[in-house]
Scaffold this motif. Structure first.
Motif, PDB file in Angstrom:
ATOM      1  N   THR A   7       0.833  -1.202   0.000  1.00 16.82           N
ATOM      2  CA  THR A   7       0.000   0.000   0.000  1.00 16.82           C
ATOM      3  C   THR A   7       0.864   1.246   0.000  1.00 16.82           C
ATOM      4  OG1 THR A   7      -1.790  -1.142   1.172  1.00 16.82           O
ATOM      5  CG2 THR A   7      -1.761   1.265   1.285  1.00 16.82           C
ATOM      6  N   ALA A   8       1.910   1.245   0.819  1.00 17.65           N
ATOM      7  CA  ALA A   8       2.783   2.422   0.889  1.00 17.65           C
ATOM      8  C   ALA A   8       3.441   2.700  -0.453  1.00 17.65           C
ATOM      9  CB  ALA A   8       3.842   2.211   1.970  1.00 17.65           C
ATOM     10  N   VAL A   9       3.939   1.653  -1.103  1.00 19.87           N
ATOM     11  CA  VAL A   9       4.581   1.840  -2.411  1.00 19.87           C
ATOM     12  C   VAL A   9       3.552   2.292  -3.448  1.00 19.87           C
ATOM     13  CG1 VAL A   9       5.798   0.640  -4.268  1.00 19.87           C
ATOM     14  CG2 VAL A   9       6.458   0.223  -1.893  1.00 19.87           C
ATOM     15  N   TRP A  10       2.356   1.673  -3.438  1.00 23.58           N
ATOM     16  CA  TRP A  10       1.296   2.052  -4.387  1.00 23.58           C
ATOM     17  C   TRP A  10       0.903   3.513  -4.221  1.00 23.58           C
ATOM     18  CZ3 TRP A  10      -3.900   3.518  -3.738  1.00 23.58           C
ATOM     19  CH2 TRP A  10      -4.664   3.516  -4.919  1.00 23.58           C
ATOM     20  N   GLU A  11       0.960   4.030  -2.980  1.00 25.18           N
ATOM     21  CA  GLU A  11       0.602   5.432  -2.722  1.00 25.18           C
ATOM     22  C   GLU A  11       1.743   6.393  -3.009  1.00 25.18           C
ATOM     23  OE1 GLU A  11      -0.698   5.342   1.323  1.00 25.18           O
ATOM     24  OE2 GLU A  11      -2.741   4.694   0.805  1.00 25.18           O
ATOM     25  N   GLY A  12       2.874   5.866  -3.475  1.00 21.96           N
ATOM     26  CA  GLY A  12       3.999   6.725  -3.839  1.00 21.96           C
ATOM     27  C   GLY A  12       5.061   6.859  -2.776  1.00 21.96           C
ATOM     28  N   GLY A  13       5.035   5.993  -1.781  1.00 24.41           N
ATOM     29  CA  GLY A  13       5.980   6.090  -0.686  1.00 24.41           C
ATOM     30  C   GLY A  13       7.169   5.155  -0.812  1.00 24.41           C
ATOM     31  N   THR A  14       8.123   5.364   0.081  1.00 24.68           N
ATOM     32  CA  THR A  14       9.294   4.498   0.225  1.00 24.68           C
ATOM     33  C   THR A  14       9.198   3.799   1.576  1.00 24.68           C
ATOM     34  OG1 THR A  14      10.644   6.026  -1.065  1.00 24.68           O
ATOM     35  CG2 THR A  14      11.817   4.413   0.293  1.00 24.68           C
ATOM     36  N   VAL A  15       9.504   2.516   1.613  1.00 23.57           N
ATOM     37  CA  VAL A  15       9.430   1.750   2.854  1.00 23.57           C
ATOM     38  C   VAL A  15      10.832   1.309   3.263  1.00 23.57           C
ATOM     39  CG1 VAL A  15       8.436  -0.232   4.047  1.00 23.57           C
ATOM     40  CG2 VAL A  15       7.142   0.895   2.213  1.00 23.57           C
ATOM     41  N   VAL A  16      11.255   1.706   4.457  1.00 22.49           N
ATOM     42  CA  VAL A  16      12.513   1.233   5.022  1.00 22.49           C
ATOM     43  C   VAL A  16      12.186   0.145   6.039  1.00 22.49           C
ATOM     44  CG1 VAL A  16      14.533   1.837   6.407  1.00 22.49           C
ATOM     45  CG2 VAL A  16      13.705   3.411   4.645  1.00 22.49           C
ATOM     46  N   VAL A  17      12.812  -1.011   5.866  1.00 26.04           N
ATOM     47  CA  VAL A  17      12.574  -2.159   6.745  1.00 26.04           C
ATOM     48  C   VAL A  17      13.871  -2.439   7.508  1.00 26.04           C
ATOM     49  CG1 VAL A  17      11.843  -4.573   6.863  1.00 26.04           C
ATOM     50  CG2 VAL A  17      10.926  -3.084   5.066  1.00 26.04           C
ATOM     51  N   PRO A  18      14.053  -1.841   8.691  1.00 22.08           N
ATOM     52  CA  PRO A  18      15.242  -2.159   9.485  1.00 22.08           C
ATOM     53  C   PRO A  18      15.192  -3.613   9.932  1.00 22.08           C
ATOM     54  CG  PRO A  18      14.188  -0.121  10.235  1.00 22.08           C
ATOM     55  CD  PRO A  18      13.217  -0.807   9.328  1.00 22.08           C
ATOM     56  N   ALA A  19      16.290  -4.329   9.755  1.00 13.23           N
ATOM     57  CA  ALA A  19      16.286  -5.763  10.059  1.00 13.23           C
ATOM     58  C   ALA A  19      17.660  -6.193  10.551  1.00 13.23           C
ATOM     59  CB  ALA A  19      15.905  -6.572   8.823  1.00 13.23           C
ATOM     60  N   PHE A  20      17.676  -7.085  11.532  1.00 16.25           N
ATOM     61  CA  PHE A  20      18.941  -7.644  12.003  1.00 16.25           C
ATOM     62  C   PHE A  20      19.615  -8.381  10.850  1.00 16.25           C
ATOM     63  CE2 PHE A  20      15.977  -8.161  15.769  1.00 16.25           C
ATOM     64  CZ  PHE A  20      16.295  -6.925  16.304  1.00 16.25           C
ATOM     65  N   ALA A  21      20.927  -8.244  10.755  1.00 13.54           N
ATOM     66  CA  ALA A  21      21.658  -8.794   9.609  1.00 13.54           C
ATOM     67  C   ALA A  21      21.584 -10.306   9.550  1.00 13.54           C
ATOM     68  CB  ALA A  21      23.117  -8.343   9.663  1.00 13.54           C
ATOM     69  N   ILE A  22      21.589 -10.952  10.733  1.00 15.21           N
ATOM     70  CA  ILE A  22      21.655 -12.412  10.797  1.00 15.21           C
ATOM     71  C   ILE A  22      20.270 -12.977  11.094  1.00 15.21           C
ATOM     72  CG2 ILE A  22      22.646 -14.383  12.016  1.00 15.21           C
ATOM     73  CD1 ILE A  22      25.110 -12.655  12.564  1.00 15.21           C
ATOM     74  N   GLY A  23      19.684 -13.604  10.099  1.00 17.02           N
ATOM     75  CA  GLY A  23      18.387 -14.242  10.269  1.00 17.02           C
ATOM     76  C   GLY A  23      17.233 -13.384   9.802  1.00 17.02           C
ATOM     77  N   ARG A  24      17.082 -12.190  10.375  1.00 16.42           N
ATOM     78  CA  ARG A  24      15.909 -11.373  10.060  1.00 16.42           C
ATOM     79  C   ARG A  24      15.950 -10.809   8.636  1.00 16.42           C
ATOM     80  NH1 ARG A  24      13.035  -9.821  14.102  1.00 16.42           N
ATOM     81  NH2 ARG A  24      13.760 -11.893  14.736  1.00 16.42           N
TER      82      ARG A  24
END
Length: 410
Positions: free
Chosen positions: A205-222
């Motif tokens: 939905t965010a991308v469709w509305e013209g937005g950018t999504v940042v997904v912070p994630a742990f490097a190992i596993g997540r």
């Protein structure tokens, strides 16, 4: 059997358990400012590492200072992940009090390393040791230690439910005592398919509305879990930070992941960021999804992406893991602002959190411990160890929660 808790008791972080003054289980660090390390610098005959997360493996090279050379036993992925974390700690903090080892000591790790697969028993410091799949991250292990009189099961971190990256733990080896983690002892996880559905719907939905999504994630596993979810749902994404290198590492150990072909497709679906020539700022202006370290907004490429997208309420920050108190991620959830690279920034972008935990919840903990009703349970690795031990006692278990520095005789 004597068991001494050097860290990780009544807390999350710096896990370290010394068995019979000879065999050390894990030797981690507790991230913070400043970081904290186990309360003693032991001189073990051998070291066994349950898995490759900083709070369990982060201080291991320090055990090789001076003329000490204890062998280090771990699974093949844990060895590589442990070395990756050590080199990253050196890069960020080498030569300061925040790094308890040197480059030479990291080099020595490769000389004393011994790797083992699941259910392959081996000898360490006069004990028979066996690894079992813990279902936490690739290579994570329950550790069964037998000194000839007592069999101790050290659960490490574990999950009993399947994730896309790894299958849940089903191992229940015979044991005379159990040291059990309790991170989510008061939480019941929402069904994983429902969390994924909401996550995918939100970022689409965010991308469709013209937005950018940042997904912070742990490097190992997540990070790898997020890439698998994006690929399975035809969501294009970028990946940045240490998670790129970890993804390549895990691809080289297909026997330790649930679906090696799916991980290969997930890597192909994601575009790897090299960060050169202002690439990150250009990506932040696109209508896209960016999976990046760090998972708690305490460093890494997130320090570029979050300031770049923070002012537009169409943009979104989707936190995918627990935010430790005192971290920028926790501050953002509680106040709507965060300290990024030394500046406190108000965040107008939408902020959401999803529970993609790789730990067993209360039901998962009780399920595993149901197989050990008649043996002592030592509760560790949690914010409410004493309370959970009391709850277990009320349910008929023989449970206690040792303190850091305490020795328990089994």
């Amino acid at each position: 059997m004597d068991v001494r808790f050097l860290g990780g008791a009544r807390e999350v972080g710096r896990s370290a358990v010394l068995v019979n003054d000879a065999l050390l289980l894990d030797y981690g660090m507790l991230t913070g400012n400043p970081p904290r390390f186990p309360v003693e610098a032991p001189d073990p005959e051998a070291v066994v590492v349950s898995h490759g997360h900083l709070d369990h493996v982060g201080a291991v090279p320090a055990l090789l200072a001076g003329d000490r050379r204890p062998p280090i036993h771990w699974t093949p992925p844990t060895r590589e992940l442990g070395l990756t974390l050590a080199r990253d700690t050196l890069r960020l903090h080498g030569g300061t009090y925040d790094c308890p080892f040197t480059e030479e000591e990291v080099r020595r790790v490769t000389q004393v390393s011994e790797t083992h697969g699941y259910r392959e028993s081996f000898e360490a410091a006069g004990h028979e040791v066996t690894f079992y799949n813990a279902g936490h991250i690739p290579g994570s292990a329950h550790v069964l230690v037998d000194d000839g009189d007592t069999r101790l099961l050290y659960t490490g971190d574990f999950h009993t439910a399947d994730q896309r990256l790894v299958s849940g733990s089903t191992a229940r080896p015979d044991a005379d005592a159990v040291i059990c983690e309790s991170t989510y002892s008061d939480v019941e996880h929402e069904p994983r398919d429902e969390i994924e559905r909401r996550f995918v719907e939100s970022i689409r939905t965010a991308v469709w509305e013209g937005g950018t999504v940042v997904v912070p994630a742990f490097a190992i596993g997540r990070t790898q879990e997020m890439l698998l979810i994006c690929a399975a749902n035809d969501v294009d994404c970028y990946v940045d930070g240490m998670g790129k290198r970890v993804t390549e590492t895990l691809r080289s150990h297909p026997e330790f992941v649930r679906d090696a072909a799916a991980l290969r497709r997930a890597k192909s679906n994601a575009r790897f960021v090299d960060g050169r020539d202002g690439q990150r700022n250009r990506i932040a202006e696109q209508n896209t999804v960016i999976v990046t370290t760090s998972g708690m907004l305490s460093g890494g490429p997130a320090m570029t992406y979050v300031p770049a997208i923070r002012s537009n309420p169409t943009n979104k920050i989707a936190l995918t893991g627990y935010q430790v108190e005192g971290t920028p991620g926790r501050e953002l959830l509680e106040t709507g602002r965060a300290e990024i690279d030394g500046r406190v920034m108000p965040i107008s972008a939408q902020v959401e959190r999803y529970d993609f935990s790789a730990h067993a919840d209360r039901d998962g903990l009780l399920d595993l411990l149901g197989s050990y009703r008649d043996v002592p349970i030592l509760v560790n690795h949690g914010d409410r160890c004493e309370t959970f031990a009391d709850e277990l006692t009320e349910r008929g278990h023989r449970a206690s929660a040792p303190a850091v520095g305490e020795t328990v005789t089994l």
